[in-house]
Design an enzyme around this catalytic site. Structure first.
Site, mmCIF file in Angstrom:
data_model
loop_
_atom_site.group_PDB
_atom_site.id
_atom_site.type_symbol
_atom_site.label_atom_id
_atom_site.label_comp_id
_atom_site.label_asym_id
_atom_site.label_seq_id
_atom_site.Cartn_x
_atom_site.Cartn_y
_atom_site.Cartn_z
ATOM 1 N N ARG A 1 0.933 -1.177 -0.102
ATOM 2 C CA ARG A 1 0.170 0.066 0.095
ATOM 3 C C ARG A 1 0.857 1.327 0.098
ATOM 4 O O ARG A 1 1.918 0.980 0.272
ATOM 5 C CB ARG A 1 -0.833 0.083 1.295
ATOM 6 C CG ARG A 1 -0.097 0.064 2.459
ATOM 7 C CD ARG A 1 -0.911 0.548 3.869
ATOM 8 N NE ARG A 1 0.336 0.369 4.994
ATOM 9 C CZ ARG A 1 1.239 1.070 5.409
ATOM 10 N NH1 ARG A 1 1.377 2.371 4.563
ATOM 11 N NH2 ARG A 1 1.686 0.812 6.490
ATOM 12 N N GLN B 1 3.828 4.888 4.940
ATOM 13 C CA GLN B 1 5.055 4.670 5.689
ATOM 14 C C GLN B 1 4.764 3.500 6.566
ATOM 15 O O GLN B 1 4.081 2.924 6.548
ATOM 16 C CB GLN B 1 5.719 5.815 6.115
ATOM 17 C CG GLN B 1 5.878 6.868 4.985
ATOM 18 C CD GLN B 1 6.780 8.104 5.426
ATOM 19 O OE1 GLN B 1 7.746 7.914 6.324
ATOM 20 N NE2 GLN B 1 6.415 9.190 5.077
ATOM 21 N N HIS C 1 -0.889 -1.935 13.464
ATOM 22 C CA HIS C 1 -2.015 -2.531 13.780
ATOM 23 C C HIS C 1 -2.071 -3.440 14.859
ATOM 24 O O HIS C 1 -1.263 -3.959 15.456
ATOM 25 C CB HIS C 1 -2.520 -3.417 12.597
ATOM 26 C CG HIS C 1 -2.680 -2.710 11.373
ATOM 27 N ND1 HIS C 1 -3.233 -1.393 11.195
ATOM 28 C CD2 HIS C 1 -2.440 -3.024 9.992
ATOM 29 C CE1 HIS C 1 -3.347 -1.096 10.080
ATOM 30 N NE2 HIS C 1 -2.598 -1.787 9.424
ATOM 31 N N ALA D 1 -5.204 6.340 10.397
ATOM 32 C CA ALA D 1 -4.136 6.406 9.109
ATOM 33 C C ALA D 1 -4.955 5.844 7.963
ATOM 34 O O ALA D 1 -5.988 5.027 8.089
ATOM 35 C CB ALA D 1 -3.167 5.375 9.482
ATOM 36 N N ILE D 2 -4.412 6.405 6.689
ATOM 37 C CA ILE D 2 -4.938 5.748 5.422
ATOM 38 C C ILE D 2 -3.908 5.461 4.439
ATOM 39 O O ILE D 2 -2.817 6.094 4.343
ATOM 40 C CB ILE D 2 -5.863 6.825 4.812
ATOM 41 C CG1 ILE D 2 -7.177 7.255 5.743
ATOM 42 C CG2 ILE D 2 -6.562 6.524 3.294
ATOM 43 C CD1 ILE D 2 -7.886 8.458 5.250
ATOM 44 N N GLY E 1 -6.514 0.339 3.178
ATOM 45 C CA GLY E 1 -7.627 1.184 3.618
ATOM 46 C C GLY E 1 -7.489 2.014 4.889
ATOM 47 O O GLY E 1 -6.371 2.933 4.692
ATOM 48 N N CYS F 1 4.109 6.721 10.434
ATOM 49 C CA CYS F 1 3.552 7.494 8.887
ATOM 50 C C CYS F 1 4.845 8.350 8.969
ATOM 51 O O CYS F 1 4.646 9.709 8.044
ATOM 52 C CB CYS F 1 2.476 8.345 9.154
ATOM 53 S SG CYS F 1 1.075 7.105 9.335
#
Length: 223
Positions: free
Chosen positions: A69, A72, A76, A149-150, A162, A180
């Site tokens: 994705r 950076q 999770h 975050a995206i 996502g 990030c």
């Protein structure tokens, strides 16, 4: 109609990626419908295509996955709602920036259901909240933390990966990375902001606000 899938328990990350890739390919072939998949993962770090090795400050802490994705390093783990969006961006005008803006608007609308003002920042993808109770930053700007975050990827104009929204994760787990790539900002969660929000509460808010970000569409929920 978008299929709405809610995972049970903690979902293995590698298995999640395999599922998303297969579903995205099927959507592109016209053999499956679009889907939004809500999951939680065991503690882990993922590195997007722009990740810098120096931003993994504690590489032995949790498993590290090289994700395909954008973005950076991110974390999770339990207490964080990960929202995987397998949607046909081609059918939505093939405008990637507008699609990401719609995802940000969706998160902001869902947070507003709990009285939280989420904001976007130029040059920093994701959703932020200001912390006026804290001293300002050295440049005089208000203190702020990231709450969502995206990071997405497109394959044949179908998205996967996502959004990650912090409900009640262990915020100490973010210490193993520079989230990030931004070292001078922190991270927060709905519970850290003093709100007794559950994962089910957030899921309901996401379902309610989805049509606002993607007008004319309503997700079909499936457990």
């Amino acid at each position: 109609m978008v299929e709405w899938i809610t995972g049970k328990g903690l979902t293995d990350y590698a298995q999640a990626v395999a599922f998303m890739e297969a579903r995205a390919d099927a959507i592109a072939r016209g053999e499956a419908g679009e889907a939004v998949w809500l999951v939680e993962h065991p503690p882990l770090y993922t590195a997007g295509t722009s990740a810098r090795d120096a931003d993994l400050t504690d590489p032995g802490r949790f498993p590290v996955y090289r994700a395909n994705r954008g973005g950076q390093f991110t974390y999770h783990g339990p207490g964080q709602r990960v929202v995987y969006v397998m949607l046909d961006v081609g059918a939505r005008g093939r405008d990637v920036r507008r699609f990401v803006a719609s995802l940000e608007a969706w998160v902001i609308a869902a947070l507003a259901e709990f009285g939280v003002k989420g904001e976007i920042r130029a040059g920093r993808v994701g959703v932020w909240v200001t912390r006026p109770e804290r001293p300002p930053l050295p440049d005089g700007s208000p203190a702020e933390d990231k709450i969502a975050a995206i990071g997405i990827r497109l394959r044949r104009w179908v998205s996967f990966h996502g959004i990650a929204i912090n409900v009640e994760p262990d915020l100490g787990h973010f210490a193993g990375i520079v989230p990030c790539g931004i070292a001078d900002r922190g991270v927060t969660s709905l519970v850290d902001l003093g709100l007794p929000v559950t994962m089910a509460d957030l899921d309901a808010a996401l379902a309610a606000t989805f049509p606002r970000a993607f007008p004319g569409e309503a997700p079909a929920r499936r457990t």
